[in-house]
Write an enzyme that holds these catalytic residues in place. Structure first.
Site, mmCIF file in Angstrom:
data_model
loop_
_atom_site.group_PDB
_atom_site.id
_atom_site.type_symbol
_atom_site.label_atom_id
_atom_site.label_comp_id
_atom_site.label_asym_id
_atom_site.label_seq_id
_atom_site.Cartn_x
_atom_site.Cartn_y
_atom_site.Cartn_z
ATOM 1 N N GLY A 14 0.130 -6.127 -1.394
ATOM 2 C CA GLY A 14 1.427 -5.487 -1.569
ATOM 3 C C GLY A 14 1.301 -3.980 -1.469
ATOM 4 O O GLY A 14 0.245 -3.409 -1.766
ATOM 5 N N SER A 15 2.352 -3.309 -1.054
ATOM 6 C CA SER A 15 2.364 -1.845 -1.092
ATOM 7 C C SER A 15 2.621 -1.383 -2.524
ATOM 8 O O SER A 15 2.884 -2.184 -3.414
ATOM 9 C CB SER A 15 3.448 -1.311 -0.149
ATOM 10 N N GLY A 16 2.531 -0.073 -2.737
ATOM 11 C CA GLY A 16 2.746 0.471 -4.077
ATOM 12 C C GLY A 16 1.454 0.773 -4.797
ATOM 13 O O GLY A 16 1.471 1.208 -5.945
ATOM 14 N N HIS A 17 0.314 0.519 -4.121
ATOM 15 C CA HIS A 17 -0.988 0.784 -4.737
ATOM 16 C C HIS A 17 -1.726 1.908 -4.019
ATOM 17 O O HIS A 17 -2.944 2.029 -4.126
ATOM 18 C CB HIS A 17 -1.850 -0.480 -4.696
ATOM 19 N N LYS A 57 -7.609 -9.705 -2.779
ATOM 20 C CA LYS A 57 -7.457 -9.675 -4.236
ATOM 21 C C LYS A 57 -6.914 -11.017 -4.695
ATOM 22 O O LYS A 57 -6.051 -11.604 -4.042
ATOM 23 C CB LYS A 57 -6.504 -8.545 -4.652
ATOM 24 N N ASP A 108 -1.544 -13.499 -2.099
ATOM 25 C CA ASP A 108 -2.528 -12.893 -1.194
ATOM 26 C C ASP A 108 -3.486 -13.948 -0.656
ATOM 27 O O ASP A 108 -3.764 -14.009 0.546
ATOM 28 C CB ASP A 108 -3.340 -11.810 -1.921
ATOM 29 N N HIS A 155 0.645 -4.658 -11.015
ATOM 30 C CA HIS A 155 2.064 -4.789 -10.690
ATOM 31 C C HIS A 155 2.882 -4.728 -11.962
ATOM 32 O O HIS A 155 4.022 -5.175 -12.002
ATOM 33 C CB HIS A 155 2.350 -6.110 -9.977
#
Ligand code: ADP
Ligand code: ADP
Ligand code: MG
Ligand code: MG
Ligand code: MG
Ligand code: MG
Lengths: 211, 333, 333, 211
Positions: free
Chosen positions: B54-57, B105, B110, B219
């Site tokens: 996911g994006s945001g990391h 991960k 994922d 998250h």
């Protein structure tokens, strides 16, 4: 009464509507024991799917399902993407080239698709996942058909079984998916994936009922 | 929601465009499907190392694409796994004929999306191996059958495996090394404040004005417990104790240590945290051979910190020191 | 106040101890008085480049001590100028017989403290030159006799002057180059949220839930105006227009561009900001020859962004590309 | 009546008390047009100073002032540090080696010290800085002494003049220091440095009055 390409297209359309209406509800459920994106993921996926189907609707049931599966696979993401993708891809595989599908063929295809989902997620009934809605629905569909009722009535009963399975996830502790990280704290919440699965079956029942 | 964005739905695409504009010497970006890849890909004869999530990391994973680290990174929507077509297309673009290594991960989304991509690639005759990172000791691994979440060790694994691939490790040797890295890494994090997913528009959880969440996921997944804010030194102990006793790390062990900002915690505080981490490790006889102190695997603008310890051997340490040149990690080049 | 600290009065000391623990290969730390200096100082025959200022802007300045950048950095209390004895002692420790260059941000406190340190050093027979950075276009320089605040250009000046000193530039040539850098840099910043000075315990200012401050200073000093939050692209225009028209930057100019987080804004958003900065510069014919996108000159945990453009010539660009190895900036070494 | 080392030590002690009492007030003033640290800076500085003097009190007036100046210089930071540091260092220079200081010598030393502060800060009366309190105080001290009043009374009048100068900063637009970045928005606020300067003079007047 056979399942037609028109009905299948209407089914997908109706799923998209129900998901849109329940988008925030699904997200809320996912916020409690997941990461608050199930509504957004499913909505994005079915909007893309409906658009893909609208552009160039395939002319057999298998091809429709394959298109749906590929669209979901490449637009939903998260856990739900590969699971629902697998579900529809498997339906597509089972019903390749068919323009009409008998009730029995439909039940068999559905059972195989649900089994593929379970295999993909390595989940079984009681793990607090979408399988808890999908598996009882297939059972009930086959039971109803064996009792000789119409496909419309059988799907009605399958949808009811899915909803029951969905509600039955509330007291469970999650064993799969993001909710499992919560351990005991996942108890007392309804699983978002089971909820979207129940919506899928409700949509199917509605479409068959309107015929 | 106060963010420097335009359209909450376009956050990932626009950030990719920004990255491409900022680092034309290092990376290229595909928008349909979305992936970031090395400007000099494919590298013939080299295993392609690919990660995603996911994006945001950020900077993970896109910021780690480049020489000596990743060949490609596949960003999902914010906090949502990428889809198989992203990994499939990225792998087709960057693989150099020596196979593909996925670094994944451990989140069911994922795992399944990468699995499906691997199936597709194998269908095309491309060899694929996966390394699963499941290092978050906040999750009691014995109790939950999904296993642990993957967090900070991912960054260290990407560096070490990227270096090994650059050196020419074959796929099976690389995968074996990857599993060794995965087995020897442990992480735990905590949050001072929540974060807000752009298309959701409100915080993913609530924390009282003096409350912190210990053991939080990247998250914003709930952690082990909530408690009142304490001095940094006590928070470090609450994170390090479970980490140290889990592997367990023993006197004489050498580690790479990462003190990581969850996004909103500034370096001033990270340095205060590192001070205590170094003191505790010294006291336990654990040697911090290398360290990273900064924002490497974040949760949007969440304030908080995570600590990762990776027990290393000579091979890992040498690979760690190998040159790397990516937007977010660079040395000796 | 939610921070990863122990004692609000000991924040600077403990952060220095953490830095020293994390980077023993690069830096040493003196606690009484406080300064950070190169592990390999003094470097005979090299001009010692020294900067400093209030803490709370990390990684600036301490994170820029090392090969090819600063010889020493003097951190004051949070948002408070350092005292002359810090610069005096630091200079005595690191100077290599070729004089000392101070890089000073234009705040009256900084200017006076560095001036007094320079007086003391000259009293000891050490040659000192100062370069003053006053690049913040949010302050209308013609109207206020103190001149403009010093912000982002400081980071770029420290890199370029550090490289020049490493190359062996003599003090006067270095100072001349420094003034050229100072004259050609312009910055402006904005804030989404305020920050809290540890020993104060409450935010330095208030912003409504949908309000931003355009033109803010790095200590939360008020900016040009407040307005409702807008899309990132419009905010970029509000920062870039005054910057571009001030020097002015013209079509054909080459620049180093820094898109800088004020501390709490994550990389995801910086990339979205950089996307628009690159687009506007391209449209104006201004070539971004190099860029930095990250947190380099912060205001504790403040959310927001600042943009710096420095018009460069070949000499500056070459020096920019020279190797650098510090805790926060590293390449080609 | 001459100024003694005891009085000078008592003066510094009294300044430290007044600053401590007004710490938050000074910070509040600085929050409005600066960076909210003037109270903390001054308090830290005078605590360090008093401690330094307590450890090994120098035995002449000049040495005391030099110690105060060095202590402030190395502990206050910001703009106030070098300015007050310069102020006391200059007093120390003017009064080096003296154990008693006449009123006239005191007035001359003070004038020189204020001039050194103005030179250090490149500030003049009307710039909305501490000079706006210090300069009128020196003027009034000299005027009063010329009128033949006692040093105690003259310092009383000087302190009153400092307070008046302090209040007179309110309508001014800052030309120096951090407040100048605010431009017109600095108007309507009392300058924190002028306020701490007025406290210094009030402390001196109090000490002389108690003799
Ligand atoms: N391994 C699995 N097997 C079956 N279903 C799963 C599995 N993991 C997750 N799910 C289902 O997916 C749902 C979550 O979907 P979604 O929120 O879209 O993905 P994510 O958890 O990646 O954010 C869960 O509620 C659960 O029903
Ligand atoms: N150039 C100057 N000349 C004289 N006084 C100044 C000058 N700059 C600042 N001051 C004084 O210093 C005061 C601020 O001190 P302080 O808050 O401790 O420092 P800083 O502004 O660095 O935070 C101002 O109120 C003003 O009276
Ligand atoms: Mg989810
Ligand atoms: Mg998700
Ligand atoms: Mg200050
Ligand atoms: Mg101040």
């Amino acid at each position: 009464m056979d399942l037609t390409t028109e009905q299948v297209l209407a089914w997908i359309q109706r799923i998209a509507e129900l998901i849109r209406q329940n988008r925030d509800y699904l997200t809320q459920l996912d916020a409690a024991i997941g990461d608050a994106d199930h509504g957004a993921n499913m909505d994005r996926g079915f909007q893309v799917t409906v658009q893909k189907l609208g552009n160039e609707p395939p002319n057999d049931v298998g091809a429709i399902f394959r298109t749906v599966g590929m669209a979901l696979l490449s637009s939903v993401g998260g856990a739900a993407g590969p699971l629902y993708g697998t579900f529809f891809l498997e339906l597509g595989k089972q019903l390749a080239g068919r323009t009409a599908v008998s009730a029995q063929e439909w039940a068999t295809a559905l059972r195989t698709a649900v089994a593929a989902v379970a295999a993909r997620g390595q989940a079984q009934v009681g793990d607090k996942t979408m399988i808890d809605a999908l598996a009882p629905a297939v059972e009930e569909l086959e039971r109803a058909l064996a009792e000789g009722v119409s496909l419309a009535v059988a799907m009605q009963r399958a949808a009811a079984a899915a909803e029951e399975g969905m509600r039955a996830t509330i007291p469970l502790q999650a064993q799969r998916g993001r909710a499992s990280y919560l351990g005991e704290r996942s108890v007392g919440h309804q699983d978002p994936g089971a909820t979207s699965s129940a919506l899928l079956l409700t949509a199917a029942a509605e479409i068959l009922a309107t015929e | 929601m106060k963010k420097l964005i335009n359209d909450p739905q376009q956050v990932v695409r626009e950030a990719l465009e920004g990255m491409a504009a900022a680092h034309p010497d290092l990376i290229r970006v595909s928008l349909e499907p979305k992936y970031i890849y090395r400007a000099d890909a494919p590298r013939p004869g080299k295993v392609a190392v690919i990660s995603g999530g996911g994006s945001g990391h950020e900077p993970m994973h896109g910021g780690f694409v480049g020489y000596g680290m990743l060949d490609a990174a596949c960003p999902g929507e914010v906090f949502t796994s990428p889809t198989p077509d992203q990994m499939y297309e990225a792998a087709k673009r960057v693989h150099g004929g020596a196979g593909v290594l996925f670094i994944v991960k451990n989140y069911s989304g994922d795992v399944m999306n990468f699995d499906m991509a691997a199936d597709l690639l194998r269908g095309d005759g491309i060899a694929v191996e996966s390394v699963l990172i499941a290092d978050d000791v906040a999750v009691e691994s014995s109790l939950y059958s999904q296993g642990r979440r993957g967090t900070g060790t991912t960054v260290l694994a990407e560096k070490i495996l990227g270096a090994a691939a650059e050196r020419g490790y074959a796929l099976d040797r690389l995968a074996e090394l990857g599993r060794r890295v995965a087995e020897n890494g442990r992480s735990m994090g905590m949050a001072l404040t929540p974060c807000t997913v752009p298309h959701v528009g409100k915080p993913t959880f609530e924390l009282g004005p003096d409350e912190v969440e210990i053991g939080i996921g990247i998250h914003g997944e709930p952690g082990r417990y909530r408690e009142p804010l304490r001095p940094a030194d006590e928070i470090v102990e609450r994170l390090l104790d479970p980490i140290l006793s889990d592997l367990p790390f023993r006197a004489g062990d050498r580690v790479i240590c990462m003190v990581n900002s969850m996004g909103g915690t500034p370096l001033l505080e990270l340095n205060i945290v590192y001070r205590k981490v170094a003191a505790v490790c010294a006291q336990r006889g654990v040697t911090i051979a290398r360290n990273l102190v900064g924002a490497y695997i974040t949760s949007l603008e969440m304030a908080g910190v995570s600590i990762t310890l990776l027990r290393v051997d000579d091979e890992m340490l040498e690979l760690w020191d190998d040159p790397v040149h990516t937007p977010a990690l660079r040395w000796r080049r």
